[in-house]
Design a protein around this motif. Sequence first.
Motif, short mmCIF file in Angstrom:
data_model
loop_
_atom_site.label_atom_id
_atom_site.label_comp_id
_atom_site.label_asym_id
_atom_site.label_seq_id
_atom_site.Cartn_x
_atom_site.Cartn_y
_atom_site.Cartn_z
N LYS A 96 86.37 48.27 15.30
CA LYS A 96 87.57 47.70 14.68
C LYS A 96 88.68 48.73 14.48
O LYS A 96 89.84 48.41 14.64
N ALA A 121 83.07 38.49 18.51
CA ALA A 121 82.58 38.59 17.13
C ALA A 121 81.06 38.70 17.03
O ALA A 121 80.52 38.90 15.93
N GLN A 135 84.08 46.52 21.06
CA GLN A 135 85.08 45.85 20.23
C GLN A 135 84.47 44.63 19.56
O GLN A 135 83.84 43.81 20.22
N THR A 136 84.64 44.51 18.24
CA THR A 136 84.10 43.36 17.51
C THR A 136 85.16 42.62 16.70
O THR A 136 84.84 41.62 16.06
N ASP A 137 86.37 43.10 16.72
CA ASP A 137 87.47 42.44 16.02
C ASP A 137 88.02 41.35 16.94
O ASP A 137 88.81 41.62 17.84
N GLU A 186 90.11 38.83 16.49
CA GLU A 186 91.55 38.57 16.48
C GLU A 186 92.30 39.66 17.25
O GLU A 186 93.24 39.36 17.99
#
Length: 188
Positions: free
Chosen positions: A50, A129, A139-141, A143
Motif C-alpha cells: 500500500k 484485495a 499491490q493490495t490497495d 482502489e
Amino acid sequence: MQNTIIYLIGNFGVGKLTVARALCEMTDARLFDNHLVNNVVFSQIRVDGKTPMPPKVWDYIERIRTIAVEALAELASPAQSFVFTNALIDDPADRRVFNQVLELARARQALFVPVMLDCSEEENRKRVADPARETMLKQTDAEAAIVRRREVSLLPVDHPNRLDLDTTELSANEAAARILAHMEGLTT
C-alpha cells in the motif's frame, strides 16, 4: 513446448502469476515472475502493498533483472521454455524491460509470444484485495490499483504473435489453454 518465451503483461491483479503457473504445469516451461526479481529488494524494505516505494528501488531491481536474464541467456538449456510476467507501463524503463526479454528470445531463437491480460474493473478490484497477495509483497490497495489502471497506460506491444486475453470469466487453466491454442501454428 520447446524454446518458447511467453510474456504475460497486464495490470496488477489480472491473473498474470496464476495463469503463468497454469502454463508451467501444462508444459515444461519455467516461471520468471516479476516478483522473483522485485522481492529481492521488496523483502528488505518491508513493502506492505500500500505504501509507495522509494523511486530508487527500481534501479536496484533493474540491475538484478539484468543479471537474471543474462543467466538465462548463458546457462539455460537451449530447449527450455519460460513464462515471464510483468505489469509494464508505457514508459522508457518498462520499454527497456520488455526489450530485454524480446532480445533474450531473439538470442535464443525462441518463439516469442506476448500476451496482454486484462479483466473487468470489478474482478480486478476483488483480485487485488485478496490477502494472499500481501504475502507475496504484491499491490493490495484495490482502489489505488484501479486508479493506476485508469490513469496509466500499459506498454504498447506491437508484435505479430501478440494475444489479448480477458481473464474475467476464465479459470487459470482455461486462460492457459487459450494461450497454448494461440501458439499452435506460430513460428519464430
